[in-house]
Design a protein around this motif. Structure first.
Motif, PDB file in Angstrom:
ATOM      1  N   GLU A  69      -3.971 -15.579   2.617  1.00  0.00           N
ATOM      2  CA  GLU A  69      -5.254 -15.144   2.069  1.00  0.00           C
ATOM      3  C   GLU A  69      -5.059 -13.886   1.236  1.00  0.00           C
ATOM      4  OE1 GLU A  69      -8.383 -14.748   4.957  1.00  0.00           O
ATOM      5  OE2 GLU A  69      -8.216 -16.827   5.597  1.00  0.00           O
ATOM      6  N   LYS A  70      -5.956 -13.698   0.250  1.00  0.00           N
ATOM      7  CA  LYS A  70      -5.891 -12.531  -0.630  1.00  0.00           C
ATOM      8  C   LYS A  70      -6.355 -11.275   0.109  1.00  0.00           C
ATOM      9  CE  LYS A  70      -6.694 -14.988  -4.941  1.00  0.00           C
ATOM     10  NZ  LYS A  70      -7.546 -15.096  -6.126  1.00  0.00           N
ATOM     11  N   VAL A  71      -5.892 -10.141  -0.380  1.00  0.00           N
ATOM     12  CA  VAL A  71      -6.317  -8.843   0.145  1.00  0.00           C
ATOM     13  C   VAL A  71      -7.792  -8.654  -0.208  1.00  0.00           C
ATOM     14  CG1 VAL A  71      -5.967  -6.349   0.009  1.00  0.00           C
ATOM     15  CG2 VAL A  71      -4.003  -7.890  -0.133  1.00  0.00           C
ATOM     16  N   PRO A  72      -8.649  -8.329   0.755  1.00  0.00           N
ATOM     17  CA  PRO A  72     -10.076  -8.143   0.464  1.00  0.00           C
ATOM     18  C   PRO A  72     -10.314  -6.955  -0.487  1.00  0.00           C
ATOM     19  CG  PRO A  72      -9.670  -8.206   2.843  1.00  0.00           C
ATOM     20  CD  PRO A  72      -8.343  -8.143   2.173  1.00  0.00           C
ATOM     21  N   GLU A  73     -11.414  -6.996  -1.192  1.00  0.00           N
ATOM     22  CA  GLU A  73     -11.776  -5.901  -2.093  1.00  0.00           C
ATOM     23  C   GLU A  73     -11.893  -4.602  -1.306  1.00  0.00           C
ATOM     24  OE1 GLU A  73     -15.394  -4.702  -5.091  1.00  0.00           O
ATOM     25  OE2 GLU A  73     -14.972  -6.830  -4.769  1.00  0.00           O
ATOM     26  N   GLY A  74     -11.364  -3.519  -1.878  1.00  0.00           N
ATOM     27  CA  GLY A  74     -11.394  -2.215  -1.224  1.00  0.00           C
ATOM     28  C   GLY A  74     -10.187  -1.957  -0.333  1.00  0.00           C
ATOM     29  N   TYR A  75      -9.324  -2.952  -0.197  1.00  0.00           N
ATOM     30  CA  TYR A  75      -8.100  -2.832   0.604  1.00  0.00           C
ATOM     31  C   TYR A  75      -6.886  -3.048  -0.283  1.00  0.00           C
ATOM     32  CZ  TYR A  75     -10.856  -3.151   4.902  1.00  0.00           C
ATOM     33  OH  TYR A  75     -11.737  -2.914   5.917  1.00  0.00           O
ATOM     34  N   THR A  76      -5.736  -2.663   0.189  1.00  0.00           N
ATOM     35  CA  THR A  76      -4.471  -2.904  -0.490  1.00  0.00           C
ATOM     36  C   THR A  76      -3.388  -3.105   0.556  1.00  0.00           C
ATOM     37  OG1 THR A  76      -2.969  -2.109  -2.198  1.00  0.00           O
ATOM     38  CG2 THR A  76      -3.824  -0.452  -0.663  1.00  0.00           C
ATOM     39  N   ARG A  77      -2.291  -3.693   0.131  1.00  0.00           N
ATOM     40  CA  ARG A  77      -1.141  -3.809   1.031  1.00  0.00           C
ATOM     41  C   ARG A  77      -0.506  -2.433   1.195  1.00  0.00           C
ATOM     42  NH1 ARG A  77       1.510  -8.702   2.232  1.00  0.00           N
ATOM     43  NH2 ARG A  77       0.454 -10.524   1.403  1.00  0.00           N
ATOM     44  N   TYR A  78       0.159  -2.240   2.316  1.00  0.00           N
ATOM     45  CA  TYR A  78       0.909  -1.002   2.523  1.00  0.00           C
ATOM     46  C   TYR A  78       2.094  -0.985   1.566  1.00  0.00           C
ATOM     47  CZ  TYR A  78      -1.641  -0.053   6.835  1.00  0.00           C
ATOM     48  OH  TYR A  78      -2.622   0.230   7.752  1.00  0.00           O
ATOM     49  N   PRO A  79       2.524   0.213   1.146  1.00  0.00           N
ATOM     50  CA  PRO A  79       3.721   0.293   0.299  1.00  0.00           C
ATOM     51  C   PRO A  79       4.931  -0.314   1.021  1.00  0.00           C
ATOM     52  CG  PRO A  79       2.561   2.400   0.312  1.00  0.00           C
ATOM     53  CD  PRO A  79       1.921   1.533   1.363  1.00  0.00           C
ATOM     54  N   GLU A  80       5.802  -0.954   0.257  1.00  0.00           N
ATOM     55  CA  GLU A  80       6.985  -1.595   0.835  1.00  0.00           C
ATOM     56  C   GLU A  80       7.807  -0.592   1.637  1.00  0.00           C
ATOM     57  OE1 GLU A  80      10.903  -4.084  -0.629  1.00  0.00           O
ATOM     58  OE2 GLU A  80       9.167  -3.935  -1.958  1.00  0.00           O
ATOM     59  N   GLY A  81       8.219  -0.997   2.813  1.00  0.00           N
ATOM     60  CA  GLY A  81       9.019  -0.144   3.687  1.00  0.00           C
ATOM     61  C   GLY A  81       8.209   0.840   4.509  1.00  0.00           C
ATOM     62  N   LYS A  82       6.888   0.855   4.314  1.00  0.00           N
ATOM     63  CA  LYS A  82       6.020   1.789   5.040  1.00  0.00           C
ATOM     64  C   LYS A  82       4.891   1.041   5.763  1.00  0.00           C
ATOM     65  CE  LYS A  82       6.986   5.551   1.860  1.00  0.00           C
ATOM     66  NZ  LYS A  82       6.429   6.572   0.972  1.00  0.00           N
ATOM     67  N   VAL A  83       5.199  -0.155   6.198  1.00  0.00           N
ATOM     68  CA  VAL A  83       4.207  -1.008   6.850  1.00  0.00           C
ATOM     69  C   VAL A  83       4.267  -0.811   8.361  1.00  0.00           C
ATOM     70  CG1 VAL A  83       3.427  -3.386   7.168  1.00  0.00           C
ATOM     71  CG2 VAL A  83       4.514  -2.711   5.008  1.00  0.00           C
ATOM     72  N   PRO A  84       3.149  -0.433   8.981  1.00  0.00           N
ATOM     73  CA  PRO A  84       3.162  -0.315  10.453  1.00  0.00           C
ATOM     74  C   PRO A  84       3.319  -1.691  11.091  1.00  0.00           C
ATOM     75  CG  PRO A  84       0.938  -0.015   9.598  1.00  0.00           C
ATOM     76  CD  PRO A  84       1.841  -0.122   8.411  1.00  0.00           C
TER      77      PRO A  84
END
Length: 113
Positions: A69-84
């Protein structure tokens, strides 16, 4: 040797009582070992299987999105290598005081107020 509290009790009953007591002690030891007394610690996953974490743009909120699924509006993926990955891991703690702006730059999170 006869236990004083069991004197006068039929031998088969005494044997069952001792067997039950031994089983209870074994069960209690297993529970203690599995509940953290063994020195192991467990952390919850940030998202369930089949999901990935996303963060709010300009704030410290987060959510989980189903794979595909796509990232909802107002959200973004975490930067690569910095994902909890786990609750209270290095990146989960870091993103409590940091966020990304609309351009994707990592910034200090705005003060709650």
């Amino acid at each position: 040797m006869t236990t004083p509290a069991l004197t006068g009790t039929p031998r088969s009953l005494r044997r069952r009582i001792r067997t039950s007591a031994a089983a209870a002690l074994t069960g209690a030891a297993a529970v203690l070992a599995l509940t953290g007394c063994s020195g192991l610690s467990f952390q919850d996953d940030i998202c369930a299987g089949g999901e990935y974490p996303v963060m709010t743009v300009g704030a410290t909120g987060s959510a989980c999105v189903k794979d595909g699924e796509k990232v909802p509006e107002g959200y973004t993926r975490y930067p690569e290598g910095k994902v909890p990955q786990k609750v209270d891991d290095e990146w989960d703690v870091y993103w409590r005081t940091h966020t990304v702006d609309k351009e994707g730059n990592v910034i200090d999170a705005p003060e709650a107020g």
